[in-house]
Scaffold this motif. Sequence first.
Motif, mmCIF file in Angstrom:
data_model
loop_
_atom_site.group_PDB
_atom_site.id
_atom_site.type_symbol
_atom_site.label_atom_id
_atom_site.label_comp_id
_atom_site.label_asym_id
_atom_site.label_seq_id
_atom_site.Cartn_x
_atom_site.Cartn_y
_atom_site.Cartn_z
ATOM 1 N N ARG A 168 4.778 3.772 4.944
ATOM 2 C CA ARG A 168 4.369 4.096 6.299
ATOM 3 C C ARG A 168 4.937 5.432 6.705
ATOM 4 N N ASP A 195 -7.190 -1.727 3.311
ATOM 5 C CA ASP A 195 -7.736 -0.604 2.554
ATOM 6 C C ASP A 195 -9.122 -0.285 3.104
ATOM 7 N N GLY A 211 -2.921 3.326 12.100
ATOM 8 C CA GLY A 211 -3.963 4.151 11.499
ATOM 9 C C GLY A 211 -5.196 4.174 12.387
ATOM 10 N N TYR A 250 -6.265 -4.965 11.320
ATOM 11 C CA TYR A 250 -5.265 -4.436 10.407
ATOM 12 C C TYR A 250 -5.905 -4.281 9.036
ATOM 13 N N PRO A 306 -1.844 -3.348 -1.815
ATOM 14 C CA PRO A 306 -1.184 -3.728 -0.571
ATOM 15 C C PRO A 306 -0.250 -4.923 -0.744
ATOM 16 N N TYR A 338 -11.111 4.491 7.004
ATOM 17 C CA TYR A 338 -9.832 4.130 7.609
ATOM 18 C C TYR A 338 -8.777 5.119 7.148
ATOM 19 N N THR A 339 -8.083 5.708 8.086
ATOM 20 C CA THR A 339 -7.011 6.638 7.745
ATOM 21 C C THR A 339 -5.675 5.943 7.967
ATOM 22 N N PRO A 340 -4.901 5.706 6.929
ATOM 23 C CA PRO A 340 -3.615 5.010 7.091
ATOM 24 C C PRO A 340 -2.632 5.838 7.914
ATOM 25 N N SER A 388 -1.816 -1.050 12.518
ATOM 26 C CA SER A 388 -0.848 -0.354 11.676
ATOM 27 C C SER A 388 -0.554 1.034 12.224
ATOM 28 N N MET A 446 0.841 -1.196 0.000
ATOM 29 C CA MET A 446 0.000 0.000 0.000
ATOM 30 C C MET A 446 0.873 1.242 0.000
ATOM 31 N N ASP A 447 0.660 2.064 0.932
ATOM 32 C CA ASP A 447 1.412 3.317 0.947
ATOM 33 C C ASP A 447 2.616 3.197 1.849
ATOM 34 N N SER A 474 3.100 -3.312 3.240
ATOM 35 C CA SER A 474 1.956 -2.883 4.042
ATOM 36 C C SER A 474 1.896 -3.650 5.343
#
Lengths: 639, 398
Positions: free
Chosen positions: A4, B338, B301, B335, A544, B368-370, B299, A1-2, A611
């Motif tokens: 961290r 997305d 988030g 977890y 991801p 969900y905000t990463p 994570s 994904m993005d 991810s």
Amino acid sequence: MDPRRAPRTVSDPKVRKVGFFTDPPDRSLPGPPDHPISSFPTSPPSTIDNSPPSAGNSLSPVMIPPPRHSSSILSPLRRDPAEFFPLPASPTASTSFSDDVASTMKGRGVAAASSSLPGGLFFYIAAIKSAASSVPASGLTTVSVVNNLPIGIFEKGGGVAVEMQDDQSSRSKSLKEKTTKAERRALQEAQRAAKATAKAEDGKTPAAASGGAASVKSGKSVKPPPSQKNDSAALAALEKKAGDRPPEKDRKKEVPQPRMQFDDKSRVEKAKRRAVVKQTEARNRVELFRHLPQYERGTQRTELRSKFFELDPVHPAVYKVGLQYLYGDICGSNARCIAMLQAFQEAIKDYSTPSKKTLARDLTAKIGSYLSFLIECRPLSISMGNAIRFLKNRIAKLPLTLSELEAKATLRSDIDRFINEKIILADKVIVKHAVTKISDGDVLLTYGSPSAVEMVLLHAHELGKQFRVVVVDSRPKLEGQLLLHRLVGKGINCTYTHVNAISYIMHEVTRVFLGASSVLSNGTVYSKVGTACVAMVAHAFRVPVLVCCEAYKFHERVQLDSLCSNELGDPDVISKIHGREDINFLDGSTNSENLQLLNLIYDATPSDYISMIITDYGMVPPTSVPVIVRDYRREHLWI
Amino acid sequence: MWWRSPSFILDKQQSDTVPHQRNPPDTLPLPLPSQPPFSMADTLQNPSPENNISAYYQTRAAHHAVVTGDWLAQAQAAIGRDPDDSTDTTVATVAGKPFSVIDEFNSWRKQPELAEAVAAIRALAAVIRNCQATTMMELEIELKKASDSLKSGDTTSISLTAGCDLFMRYVTRTSALEYEDFDSAKSRLIERAEKFGEISCKARRIIAMLSQDFIFDGCTILVHGFSRVVFEVLKTAAQSKKLFRVFCTEGRPDRSGLRLSNELAKLDVPVKLLIDSAVAYTMDEVDMVFVGADGVVESGGIINMMGTFQIALVAHSMNKPVYVAAESYKFARLYPLDQKDMVPALCPIDFGVPIPSKVEVETSARDYTPPQYLTLLFTDLGVLTPSVVSDELIQLYL
């Protein structure tokens, strides 16, 4: 994904050290905080003025915090950035600069100057020197600084400085008893630098006065002559002298031995003499990877086969496993690790302690010799290293009261437990976690043939989830075909492609599942070569990336690239294609001096592209790997 | 001005046989609860799944949403009981004892100041107190059963699940219990339970104190929706004579931002109300973003009310810090990879005009905000970076 974290900025810390020159000046703050040298993180501020500066236990030997008034003397140096980036050695720049210094010195008053000047100058030289040594890459500006500034100073107070310096050194001698080793060393360095600067200045003054450009040569002469080797030798001598420091020795013991560097000729020679099997090294190796071992496979095989009866210390089971490694019959770090442990189990079963020896010691040595055999067949993977660490720990902790039979039985059951708990059960837990991340309609991509991922896919299929798999493969091993065969056999919908098509196939993928050879404590995933590429493309497509890795493969090492530690495979397999004689263009030229073949086995994937890591402790972000390594390391060793 | 439709609360009462139906958002302030699904319903109905309406968000709406008092009074009079009780019609059968955990929980939950997790913890403590068990094992099993029934009552509430799990850990994981006789062990458990409830209650104060260092004079704070923690933070800042102004988003669909702006105006804090889509427009004036969280995931988030993610994205692209205030009982072992990788929590949305049945409506109540879009999390464990959350979770659960 993005990622961290925000993508790493590329600002080189070395360059940043130079940045202090352009800092906005602040006269009201003469203290160390804004001083260039104190920007080194490890230098503690010195408490006594004019005391020999102290340096930490650091990489750079010349981190000398300024005595308080010396920095105020020098503060004008920092004030005007223009003075620091003159056209190299333009006379106006150097004179204006030296005027500035002189006027400040006057401003300070004679009394203060007499006591503080030596410290100041002395310190300043050190500062220049450190700037010179720590910013070798910054090129012209640094060099010009190094050349111009001392000239300015020495033109005004040249002779005095030398005299003062002597004074300083004699005083420091009397202080020697009080100072620590690091301080003494820093002092030594600084004196050396001062001498060098003086020497350079002697030859340099006329040139500077005539306005000639500062030559890079003089910059070189200013740089500290001692090489790294000399430094470490001196350090070692000092350490020997200070024999009353057991804690440091202990610390040294804990630090792992550096890996054998195969570009170090003398050590390679030595190792060769010790080696069980004679191996010819491949000749044309890629420059960056000279430090890794690479042998010509063909010679290795015949050597090993012919040496079978001469190699009496190696147990047949170990020998067999070694040969399987060599031929590539066992690959995949779990399989290799299990095979090795089972071979050791056999070896332990057949082992009997020689008379006048203890089991713990002799068996450890024996295992060590087996290991060196295995390493010659193929370098150990990190997971195997961890398993061996466990085994050796178990042997060392065996109670002395145990009889030989009992001890052997305990060890064998320990090995069994390790295999069961750390590998087989761990895989089951991983599968349980990973399946929750597969939902109907997903398109999963995997690269190579990771065993854990295969189990995940099969289990998800058994649960009746509707998904499609993209198996991405790469030359030369084409391991993916094996996985593909098994998945298709179970009735899973598959797509097969090579890594070249990754960017085409990625847009339809919803999850990427990868295996790993190891996960390092900065979250870097060390895995089959090509993994980093797949992860990077997935990241770019915002897909991801999930890494399935058992916790016993975690390692506390930190690795930033795939150069410093890697494994080289047989270069022939990438230059030759079996069954296609018509495109074997490289056949004649493999021995050419101009051709260097590189067959890397592993690469390192930065944690930004990952991810999630699915491990037997659950699903964790890559930033939490050190927590698991720290908290469960002991458990790994003791079970 | 149109009124919030009470349908989503009422429809639950109309039981499972009647398909979920939304009232036309008419200008009448009083839609009848017993309104039959008449012809309009076919065209106006949102195709949202009936039984997925999140109980958690219902409670939130009941506590924080802007619902006029007279409407609520009438609606309650019409039903004859609190809207929250809707869940226990289905779940109460699980606990068929005279003492029901669900009842206990619901009675706690009615207090708007009490977080859901704390209510659950209180309810579980009551379970221990009323337990007839004679052995440790029995007690544990009973506790487990109670917490399971609580959790199954509302699967969409992250803090409820996390709070129950944490409480189980906190209560049962004590080595001192092994050598004592049952009664003293039980009293010790009750003691621990009460202590845990207290800690959870104090968490909001701790967070408010911790975050004071980050609010400076003259700053502009953007908040989203209504969060009790964020409100506590702002209240404490206002009480300590800090000068700041607050931008409140409207917080659709339950419009809980209006409530926050109301409360802040009472404290004489300068407030500006924005519609949710004006966030990017005002972001350059904003110094920091403060949000609460429904759950903090592994994570690092957060899962929070719909719209948090886009605010965080805008703030991130304009380099404004995003601070999250969340109590540690909201830390959950989830977890999400997305936005879709979560248990769906739906809430009905009123658009003010009839929506044709062919038009699909996104009814998810949270996003969900990463972690890379969050700057810091203020929790009662301290001020944490997002990556520390997972470390704390590993310590809590493993």
